[in-house]
Design a protein around this motif. Structure first.
Motif, PDB file in Angstrom:
ATOM      1  N   LYS A  92      -7.839   3.744   9.673  1.00  0.00           N
ATOM      2  CA  LYS A  92      -8.547   3.990  10.930  1.00  0.00           C
ATOM      3  C   LYS A  92      -8.069   3.031  12.025  1.00  0.00           C
ATOM      4  O   LYS A  92      -7.919   3.420  13.191  1.00  0.00           O
ATOM      5  CB  LYS A  92     -10.047   3.853  10.728  1.00  0.00           C
ATOM      6  CG  LYS A  92     -10.652   4.973   9.881  1.00  0.00           C
ATOM      7  CD  LYS A  92     -12.129   4.733   9.597  1.00  0.00           C
ATOM      8  CE  LYS A  92     -12.707   5.837   8.709  1.00  0.00           C
ATOM      9  NZ  LYS A  92     -14.128   5.591   8.357  1.00  0.00           N
ATOM     10  N   ALA A  93      -7.808   1.786  11.657  1.00  0.00           N
ATOM     11  CA  ALA A  93      -7.311   0.816  12.635  1.00  0.00           C
ATOM     12  C   ALA A  93      -5.900   1.178  13.089  1.00  0.00           C
ATOM     13  O   ALA A  93      -5.541   0.953  14.244  1.00  0.00           O
ATOM     14  CB  ALA A  93      -7.331  -0.582  12.040  1.00  0.00           C
ATOM     15  N   THR A  94      -5.101   1.743  12.183  1.00  0.00           N
ATOM     16  CA  THR A  94      -3.749   2.176  12.549  1.00  0.00           C
ATOM     17  C   THR A  94      -3.802   3.235  13.638  1.00  0.00           C
ATOM     18  O   THR A  94      -3.021   3.207  14.595  1.00  0.00           O
ATOM     19  CB  THR A  94      -3.019   2.729  11.310  1.00  0.00           C
ATOM     20  OG1 THR A  94      -2.968   1.729  10.303  1.00  0.00           O
ATOM     21  CG2 THR A  94      -1.604   3.161  11.663  1.00  0.00           C
ATOM     22  N   GLU A  95      -4.741   4.159  13.524  1.00  0.00           N
ATOM     23  CA  GLU A  95      -4.899   5.187  14.560  1.00  0.00           C
ATOM     24  C   GLU A  95      -5.411   4.568  15.852  1.00  0.00           C
ATOM     25  O   GLU A  95      -4.933   4.901  16.944  1.00  0.00           O
ATOM     26  CB  GLU A  95      -5.858   6.269  14.081  1.00  0.00           C
ATOM     27  CG  GLU A  95      -6.049   7.391  15.094  1.00  0.00           C
ATOM     28  CD  GLU A  95      -6.999   8.453  14.587  1.00  0.00           C
ATOM     29  OE1 GLU A  95      -6.858   9.616  15.010  1.00  0.00           O
ATOM     30  OE2 GLU A  95      -7.905   8.126  13.785  1.00  0.00           O
ATOM     31  N   GLU A 133       1.107  -6.257  10.019  1.00  0.00           N
ATOM     32  CA  GLU A 133       0.151  -5.285  10.548  1.00  0.00           C
ATOM     33  C   GLU A 133      -1.167  -5.331   9.789  1.00  0.00           C
ATOM     34  O   GLU A 133      -2.239  -5.266  10.400  1.00  0.00           O
ATOM     35  CB  GLU A 133       0.758  -3.882  10.475  1.00  0.00           C
ATOM     36  CG  GLU A 133       1.873  -3.648  11.488  1.00  0.00           C
ATOM     37  CD  GLU A 133       2.625  -2.348  11.243  1.00  0.00           C
ATOM     38  OE1 GLU A 133       3.355  -1.919  12.151  1.00  0.00           O
ATOM     39  OE2 GLU A 133       2.487  -1.776  10.131  1.00  0.00           O
ATOM     40  N   ARG A 134      -1.100  -5.452   8.472  1.00  0.00           N
ATOM     41  CA  ARG A 134      -2.337  -5.516   7.683  1.00  0.00           C
ATOM     42  C   ARG A 134      -3.142  -6.768   8.041  1.00  0.00           C
ATOM     43  O   ARG A 134      -4.370  -6.726   8.181  1.00  0.00           O
ATOM     44  CB  ARG A 134      -2.005  -5.502   6.187  1.00  0.00           C
ATOM     45  CG  ARG A 134      -1.287  -4.251   5.729  1.00  0.00           C
ATOM     46  CD  ARG A 134      -1.259  -4.114   4.223  1.00  0.00           C
ATOM     47  NE  ARG A 134      -0.562  -5.174   3.534  1.00  0.00           N
ATOM     48  CZ  ARG A 134       0.744  -5.201   3.297  1.00  0.00           C
ATOM     49  NH1 ARG A 134       1.520  -4.217   3.741  1.00  0.00           N
ATOM     50  NH2 ARG A 134       1.299  -6.199   2.628  1.00  0.00           N
ATOM     51  N   ASN A 140      -8.296  -8.508  13.690  1.00  0.00           N
ATOM     52  CA  ASN A 140      -8.886  -7.715  14.768  1.00  0.00           C
ATOM     53  C   ASN A 140     -10.296  -7.254  14.403  1.00  0.00           C
ATOM     54  O   ASN A 140     -11.212  -7.266  15.246  1.00  0.00           O
ATOM     55  CB  ASN A 140      -7.991  -6.510  15.064  1.00  0.00           C
ATOM     56  CG  ASN A 140      -8.331  -5.846  16.379  1.00  0.00           C
ATOM     57  OD1 ASN A 140      -8.483  -6.507  17.397  1.00  0.00           O
ATOM     58  ND2 ASN A 140      -8.472  -4.530  16.365  1.00  0.00           N
ATOM     59  N   GLU A 141     -10.486  -6.872  13.148  1.00  0.00           N
ATOM     60  CA  GLU A 141     -11.819  -6.454  12.712  1.00  0.00           C
ATOM     61  C   GLU A 141     -12.789  -7.636  12.681  1.00  0.00           C
ATOM     62  O   GLU A 141     -13.964  -7.493  13.036  1.00  0.00           O
ATOM     63  CB  GLU A 141     -11.733  -5.808  11.318  1.00  0.00           C
ATOM     64  CG  GLU A 141     -10.924  -4.523  11.259  1.00  0.00           C
ATOM     65  CD  GLU A 141     -11.492  -3.443  12.155  1.00  0.00           C
ATOM     66  OE1 GLU A 141     -12.724  -3.299  12.201  1.00  0.00           O
ATOM     67  OE2 GLU A 141     -10.705  -2.745  12.824  1.00  0.00           O
ATOM     68  N   SER A 574       0.263 -11.782  14.546  1.00  0.00           N
ATOM     69  CA  SER A 574       1.203 -11.185  15.493  1.00  0.00           C
ATOM     70  C   SER A 574       0.755  -9.765  15.811  1.00  0.00           C
ATOM     71  O   SER A 574       0.695  -8.910  14.922  1.00  0.00           O
ATOM     72  CB  SER A 574       2.619 -11.177  14.905  1.00  0.00           C
ATOM     73  OG  SER A 574       3.544 -10.650  15.830  1.00  0.00           O
ATOM     74  N   ALA A 575       0.455  -9.514  17.078  1.00  0.00           N
ATOM     75  CA  ALA A 575       0.002  -8.184  17.500  1.00  0.00           C
ATOM     76  C   ALA A 575       1.183  -7.230  17.610  1.00  0.00           C
ATOM     77  O   ALA A 575       2.298  -7.654  17.942  1.00  0.00           O
ATOM     78  CB  ALA A 575      -0.708  -8.282  18.848  1.00  0.00           C
TER      79      ALA A 575
END
Length: 671
Positions: A92-95, A133-134, A140-141, A574-575
């Motif tokens: 869901k975060a990937t989207e 990314e993970r 981020n969450e 890293s964003a």
């Protein structure tokens, strides 16, 4: 309960089996758990506070949690919490981030959770998402955790333990002294393999950019890609500089050549080829800077497609960590959050930030005045003495002034960050833009004010050449020592006992031992490259060996920076990014300024002035001719920039396909 099927799971992961918080979604259950992020708590934290935080981390987003997985470390009395993420949260975060992933036909398209089963490797998170990314998704969450209602944090008795409605949980816990650090965990096996390919190997050309992106993320990968591209783009400039400095100036040592050119007032009474060489060098630098930036844009877009960040989403920005104000209802979202009036922010910028920036620029002028005073004293002493010692002292004012500007720059960087924090910007993008603007404005003034003053006011090209030589040699030596040598010595000797002790520690202690010094970020690295680019594009016609010094420095910089980020500092979050951001604009601005600089430097050439006087050309006509040439060269740069597309054709086609697929998917959702 176990989670996240993976390949090559290390022994650290096996330690945590059976103690993770549970996940209710059946599709998220698999054989292994992957520790991603470590929350380091205060040693005095109460077990009840730790249990409350773990429960909040595992709670679903609908009920105000982060929908993540948590492990208490050794036990509930310990000072660490290890955090992972279930499959659904990651997808869901990937989207939400707008990341592009490989579809079943092999193309990269924007990920859709609804259409997730048609994406490649969607069942294996370690293949579908990179480690960076993970870890960024977990961070981020955690940052998005907000209290649903006013409540008291268990285990904290005073007023600092009261959590207001919609207050950011992590920020509150940091202020209350509960959370000390949150940082991503290293995968030691992957880090070791990356180090062998990156800084330990014998490979000189190129870098393992895909591996860097996978492990450290897009921000770091784009920096090293730009550094690599910029470094090897210096090769033609370096060859041209060596050719005109040595081959066209006669055979002899570099010292003899420089002395000869200095005595001839740099572009003075030497033979014709030397003057032509400076003209060719000036025009080449102007055109090179344009070609470099245009081809970098093409490379950047190719990397962005390959790394799935070509279409990052730009949704409504949430308040950044650190933003504070009076609790109220946001008129856009209708949610409770801190509110801060814009007029107060503008007042702080206008009445405090701007004067302080002006004050530091005044200190630059003070340093410049001291430099000229010292230069006059050194020249007078050399004229009276005439010894080799007094000749060496001629460079002392430049060296002292370089040290002064570096120290002033370091102080200002701290002040600029504190000022921007105090201005209290809501969005992260606004914060970064204001901070970058402050630093770039001062950096340009601090590094180039003296050079422009020498070149265009004093019109002393010999002093300009000497100043450039001092800058290139002293600054690079100082940077290499402060950035790599000193941390390396500390790493080898001061921490040797600590590292030996860690070899016998339990696995959880090894995770805790990853709490190295915080990575300082890439801001100073980009500033260093920008200053280099300025020296090369603005003044290389005066000192053609500029590119040679920069090439040597950057070859070492690649290895030094890679060793530093792998060994000496904590792994940074890293964003996902699609380019180098505002730095690209800064480089392009310098590229345009270089046209004016080089044209006027050539106009100041004694040989050119002598040629115009012999031809009976008035000073007004010379000035008009210089302006005409400047405008023609700017037009040529603009035509080149227009003729070279920012994206290769194949990337443009892929991007348009993504947009088409997105429109189709949106239409199907509406139906």
């Amino acid at each position: 309960m176990t989670l996240l099927g993976s390949k090559g799971v290390d022994q650290t992961q096996n330690l945590f089996q059976g103690s993770w918080t549970k996940v209710s979604c059946p599709c998220c259950v698999s054989d292994q758990v992957e520790p991603l992020v470590l929350i380091r708590l205060s040693e005095k934290v109460q077990p009840i506070t730790k249990r409350w935080l773990i429960s909040l981390i595992e709670t679903s987003e609908r009920h105000g949690g982060a929908a993540l997985l948590a492990h208490p470390g050794e036990d509930e009395c310990g000072d660490v919490i290890v955090v992972s993420a279930p499959r659904c949260t990651l997808l869901k975060a990937t989207e939400d981030l707008g990341l592009c992933k490989k579809y079943q036909d092999g193309d990269m398209i924007a990920f859709s959770y609804q259409d997730r089963d048609n994406f490649s490797n969607v069942d294996d998170m370690q293949e579908f998402l990179t480690l960076a990314e993970r870890q960024y998704i977990v961070k981020n969450e955690l940052d998005s955790l907000q209290a649903q209602k006013k409540q008291k944090i268990p285990g904290i008795g005073d007023a600092t333990g009261v959590l207001q409605a919609w207050e950011n949980v992590c920020q509150k816990l940091v202020k209350a002294g509960v959370i000390k650090d949150i940082f991503p965990l290293h995968d030691q096996q992957k880090l070791k393999e990356l180090g062998k390919k990156w800084y330990s190997g014998k490979q000189i050309w190129g870098q393992p950019l895909d591996e860097i992106h996978s492990y450290f993320g897009g921000t770091v990968a784009f920096y090293f890609s730009f550094l690599d591209f910029y470094t090897w783009s210096l090769v033609p400039c370096a060859f041209l500089g060596v050719f005109f400095t040595f081959l066209m100036s006669g055979v002899g040592s570099s010292v003899e050549v420089m002395e000869k050119q200095a005595n001839e007032r740099v572009m003075g009474d030497g033979d014709g080829p030397s003057v032509s060489g400076h003209m060719v060098q000036a025009v080449f630098s102007m055109l090179w800077s344009t070609l470099f930036m245009e081809f970098w844009k093409r490379r950047s877009s190719s990397l962005s497609y390959r790394w799935g960040t070509l279409q990052l989403s730009e949704g409504f920005a949430e308040p950044r960590p650190g933003f504070h104000g009076t609790q109220g209802i946001n008129p856009v979202t209708g949610r409770m959050e801190p509110l801060f009036p814009e007029w107060k922010r503008q007042l702080r910028v206008g009445l405090v930030s701007v004067p302080i920036v002006g004050l530091f620029m005044g200190l630059v002028v003070v340093g410049m005045t001291g430099f000229y005073y010292g230069e006059a004293l050194a020249k007078g002493f050399h004229q009276d003495s005439g010894s080799w010692f007094s000749k060496g002292l001629l460079y002392l004012p430049s060296v002292v002034h370089i040290v002064y500007t570096n120290m002033l720059g370091n102080v200002y960087s701290t002040v600029a960050m504190q000022l921007t924090e105090w201005e209290n910007h809501r969005e992260e993008s606004s914060f970064q833009n204001h901070h970058t603007t402050k630093v770039l404005l001062f950096t340009f003034f601090n590094n180039f004010a003296v050079l422009f003053h020498i070149a265009f006011y004093k019109q002393d090209l010999v002093l300009l050449r000497k100043r450039l030589a001092s800058l290139l040699i002293v600054t690079q030596l100082v940077n290499q020592c402060t950035e790599v040598l000193v941390p390396f010595i500390v790493d080898c000797f001061v921490k040797a006992t600590q590292k030996k002790q860690q070899e016998d520690d339990p696995e959880v202690d090894k995770l805790r031992a990853q709490n190295l010094p915080c990575f300082p970020g890439l801001f100073s690295e980009y500033i260093e490259l920008l200053v280099q680019f300025g020296y090369l594009s603005l003044f290389s016609c005066v000192y053609p060996l500029t590119a040679v010094f920069l090439l040597i420095n950057n070859v070492m910089e690649i290895r030094g920076d890679s060793y530093k980020i792998c060994k000496l500092f904590r792994k940074p979050f890293s964003a996902p990014v699609s380019d180098i951001g505002v730095w690209q604009t800064a480089f392009e601005v310098l590229s345009f300024v270089s046209v004016m600089s080089n044209c006027w430097l050539l106009l100041l050439s004694p040989r050119v002035q002598e040629f115009c006087l012999e031809g009976g050309i008035s000073s007004t006509n010379i000035l008009l001719f210089a302006i005409l040439v400047e405008h023609v060269l700017i037009l040529v740069k603009m035509i080149l920039a227009f003729m070279i597309p920012d994206e290769p054709d194949w990337v443009r086609i892929k991007r348009e396909q993504m947009e088409f697929y997105s429109m189709q998917a949106l239409g199907q959702q509406k139906l």
